[in-house]
Design an enzyme around this catalytic site. Structure first.
Site, short mmCIF file in Angstrom:
data_model
loop_
_atom_site.label_atom_id
_atom_site.label_comp_id
_atom_site.label_asym_id
_atom_site.label_seq_id
_atom_site.Cartn_x
_atom_site.Cartn_y
_atom_site.Cartn_z
N ASP A 157 -7.25 -0.02 -2.05
CA ASP A 157 -5.97 0.91 -2.63
C ASP A 157 -5.86 0.70 -4.08
O ASP A 157 -4.73 0.39 -4.68
CB ASP A 157 -4.74 0.62 -1.82
CG ASP A 157 -4.76 0.85 -0.42
OD1 ASP A 157 -4.20 2.01 -0.08
OD2 ASP A 157 -5.68 0.27 0.29
N TYR A 187 -6.89 7.69 -6.03
CA TYR A 187 -5.60 8.27 -5.89
C TYR A 187 -5.46 9.88 -6.56
O TYR A 187 -4.69 9.93 -7.41
CB TYR A 187 -4.56 7.40 -6.31
CG TYR A 187 -3.96 6.38 -5.20
CD1 TYR A 187 -3.10 6.56 -4.53
CD2 TYR A 187 -4.88 5.33 -4.83
CE1 TYR A 187 -2.78 5.67 -3.48
CE2 TYR A 187 -4.75 4.72 -4.06
CZ TYR A 187 -3.61 4.49 -3.17
OH TYR A 187 -3.38 3.59 -2.28
N ASN A 217 -7.20 7.67 3.31
CA ASN A 217 -6.31 8.78 3.39
C ASN A 217 -6.31 9.79 2.15
O ASN A 217 -6.28 10.95 2.04
CB ASN A 217 -5.18 8.50 4.06
CG ASN A 217 -4.23 7.60 3.21
OD1 ASN A 217 -4.71 6.41 3.02
ND2 ASN A 217 -3.13 8.08 2.75
N HIS A 300 -10.05 1.33 6.58
CA HIS A 300 -8.94 1.47 5.71
C HIS A 300 -7.65 1.25 6.61
O HIS A 300 -6.60 0.27 5.94
CB HIS A 300 -8.84 3.11 5.41
CG HIS A 300 -7.62 3.31 4.35
ND1 HIS A 300 -7.66 2.58 3.26
CD2 HIS A 300 -6.59 4.06 4.15
CE1 HIS A 300 -6.52 2.89 2.55
NE2 HIS A 300 -5.89 3.87 3.33
N HIS A 310 3.14 1.77 7.80
CA HIS A 310 1.84 2.31 8.61
C HIS A 310 1.96 1.54 9.99
O HIS A 310 0.77 1.46 10.65
CB HIS A 310 0.35 2.08 7.88
CG HIS A 310 0.74 2.95 6.58
ND1 HIS A 310 0.95 4.41 6.24
CD2 HIS A 310 0.51 2.32 4.91
CE1 HIS A 310 0.81 4.49 4.92
NE2 HIS A 310 0.71 3.56 4.38
N HIS A 337 -4.80 0.09 3.19
CA HIS A 337 -3.79 1.17 3.53
C HIS A 337 -2.36 0.46 3.35
O HIS A 337 -1.47 1.26 2.64
CB HIS A 337 -3.88 1.45 4.80
CG HIS A 337 -3.35 2.87 5.37
ND1 HIS A 337 -3.31 3.93 4.38
CD2 HIS A 337 -2.75 3.26 6.50
CE1 HIS A 337 -2.61 4.91 5.25
NE2 HIS A 337 -2.19 4.32 6.52
N VAL A 338 -2.03 -0.67 4.01
CA VAL A 338 -0.91 -1.28 3.45
C VAL A 338 -0.67 -1.81 2.27
O VAL A 338 -1.56 -2.69 2.12
CB VAL A 338 -0.39 -2.32 4.86
CG1 VAL A 338 0.92 -3.05 4.35
CG2 VAL A 338 -0.29 -1.65 6.11
N HIS A 339 0.12 -1.31 1.69
CA HIS A 339 0.31 -2.01 0.00
C HIS A 339 0.93 -3.35 0.00
O HIS A 339 2.03 -3.58 -0.62
CB HIS A 339 0.94 -0.82 -0.77
CG HIS A 339 0.50 0.24 -0.98
ND1 HIS A 339 0.69 1.54 -1.28
CD2 HIS A 339 -1.03 0.75 -0.42
CE1 HIS A 339 0.22 2.50 -1.17
NE2 HIS A 339 -1.13 2.17 -0.76
#
Length: 446
Positions: A157, A187, A217, A300, A310, A337-339
């Site tokens: 990410d 992004y 995603n 991801h 998520h 995925h999870v920030h």
């Protein structure tokens, strides 16, 4: 409303369609640690085009099978050549290879000429100097070693903010051999020029060490009735899927020294009737754990996650594929995925298991969406360390039995080692021998 404003409104609408809705539920005591985090930082503004249209730009490299490397770059000159000259001394190119090129159109955007050239065979642990398209600047890279130790830098990410730049600066200080990125690269989110600026941002690192990535995603960028997903990602970031027997750039495998690494696709079909599931079974059945005693998996969407963000998104994929990975004896499972950052113990089927994979979530590269601060309390028994901060990971496989993992927090532009653990390979603990008789039918069944 002018044409530019019209398309800006369309892109904004598409972006909102692609963005997950924020949760309305708040969990008390949302942070996992007491660390006070710095404020968010602005998105970078980067030039995406060189002075001369024929100059190579957005150069990055990736592994392409045994002793081979894929060189990828973009040129605005459609008549430029897809050729790479290379050698082991600066300015002395003793070999050359020709490759292929592609381009794509996305609404009003047209990409440059995207070149992919595979070079080799190459010597391991060797510095090569190379030039793309027969002109322009000289680049150099170092091939990974053929035996232990081997070091990976890891982050997901990324995005294009000041925090991203800080993360990349810290990675540049790490003596790593291969970079692993479990999804969500640029992004861009439909704004295709941001793919160009991302390529320029990562070029200093991605042109000197292989970057192995899988999709997230934010790479999907599909438009109902107009565009299928992952068009820009597949065109720009070609991975060795064909070399590993896969039919899709969204999932593949590769080997470095004594490590077999599987990059799965969270956004490609994964049920028992899917091509990805069939490919995974075949890939796992071919493993030789004496030759590659370490087995890593990256994707991801995390399967285990004590952050509120998520929650449960990976459950159906876990239900389908977790028995396969457990049967094969996966050592380490890395997601994004999870920030935030979270390291878990070895886990399987929802509980602690000494023969399960050690799970890591590292979706904290610096993206513009910010950090995921809220965690579940009390902390699950399998969650060991968690913190909502930007940073990167380093994984050093020391030998066939031991590795060391460390996570480095971004703290006011300093890289601070905040978590570290030694890991024993499952091949050295007897787990694989214990699991195989019980689960052989899972791997070998038609």
């Amino acid at each position: 409303m002018g044409l530019r404003a019209t398309w800006a409104a369309i892109l904004l609408f598409l972006f909102f369609l692609s963005s997950p809705l924020p949760s309305s539920t708040v969990i008390a005591g949302g942070t996992g640690e007491d660390y006070v985090r710095p404020l968010p930082r602005k998105t970078l503004s980067l030039p995406s085009r060189p002075k001369r249209s024929s100059d190579p730009q957005q150069v990055h490299i990736s592994l392409a099978g045994t002793q081979h490397m894929r060189i990828t770059w973009v040129s605005d000159d459609e008549f430029s050549h897809s050729i790479v000259e290379y050698g082991t001394s600066p300015g002395e190119y003793t070999s050359s290879s020709q490759g292929e090129s592609t381009f794509y159109k996305y609404l009003l955007y047209s990409s440059g000429k995207i070149n992919h050239v595979v070079i080799g065979p190459l010597e391991s642990n060797t510095t090569y100097f190379y030039r793309c398209g027969g002109q322009g600047s000289e680049f150099q890279f170092k091939t990974p070693p053929s035996e232990f130790p081997v070091t990976f830098s890891v982050v997901g990410d990324l995005g294009q903010t000041d925090w991203t730049k800080s993360t990349l600066d810290h990675i540049s200080q790490c003596k790593y051999d291969v970079h692993l990125l479990p999804g969500d690269l640029s992004y861009a989110d439909y704004q295709q020029h941001l793919w160009d600026s991302f390529g320029a941002l990562v070029q200093p690192l991605a042109s000197s060490r292989p970057w192995m990535v899988t999709e997230g995603n934010h790479e999907k960028e599909s438009i109902v009735f107009f565009k299928s997903g992952f068009q820009a990602y597949n065109a720009r970031w070609k991975m060795p899927y064909e070399e590993s027997g896969s039919t899709s750039n969204l999932y593949y495998s590769f080997e470095v020294a004594g490590v077999h690494i599987i990059m799965l696709g969270s956004y490609s079909d994964y049920d028992e009737n899917s091509d990805q599931y069939a490919w995974l079974k075949t890939d796992l059945a071919r493993l030789d754990r004496e030759r590659t005693p370490w087995l890593l998996v990256l994707l991801h969407v995390p399967w285990y996650n004590s952050n509120w963000a998520h929650q449960g998104e990976g459950k159906s994929m876990m239900t389908a594929m977790e028995p396969l990975l457990y049967a094969a004896g996966v050592d380490i499972f890395i997601a994004g995925h999870v920030h935030a950052y979270e390291r878990m113990d070895r886990v399987y089927n929802g509980g602690l298991d000494p023969c399960g994979p050690l799970h890591i979530t590292i979706g904290d590269g610096g993206n513009r969406e910010g950090l995921a601060h809220r965690y579940y309390h009390p902390k699950p028994e399998w969650s060991v360390f968690r913190e909502a901060s930007f940073g990167h990971g380093e994984l050093k496989i020391v030998n066939s039995t031991h590795a060391i993992w460390s996570w480095h927090r971004n703290d006011d532009d300093e890289s601070v080692k905040s978590d570290e653990v030694w890991i024993n390979s499952l091949a050295s603990t007897g787990c694989i021998r214990e699991n195989r008789p019980e689960y052989r039918k899972i791997l070998m069944s038609p």
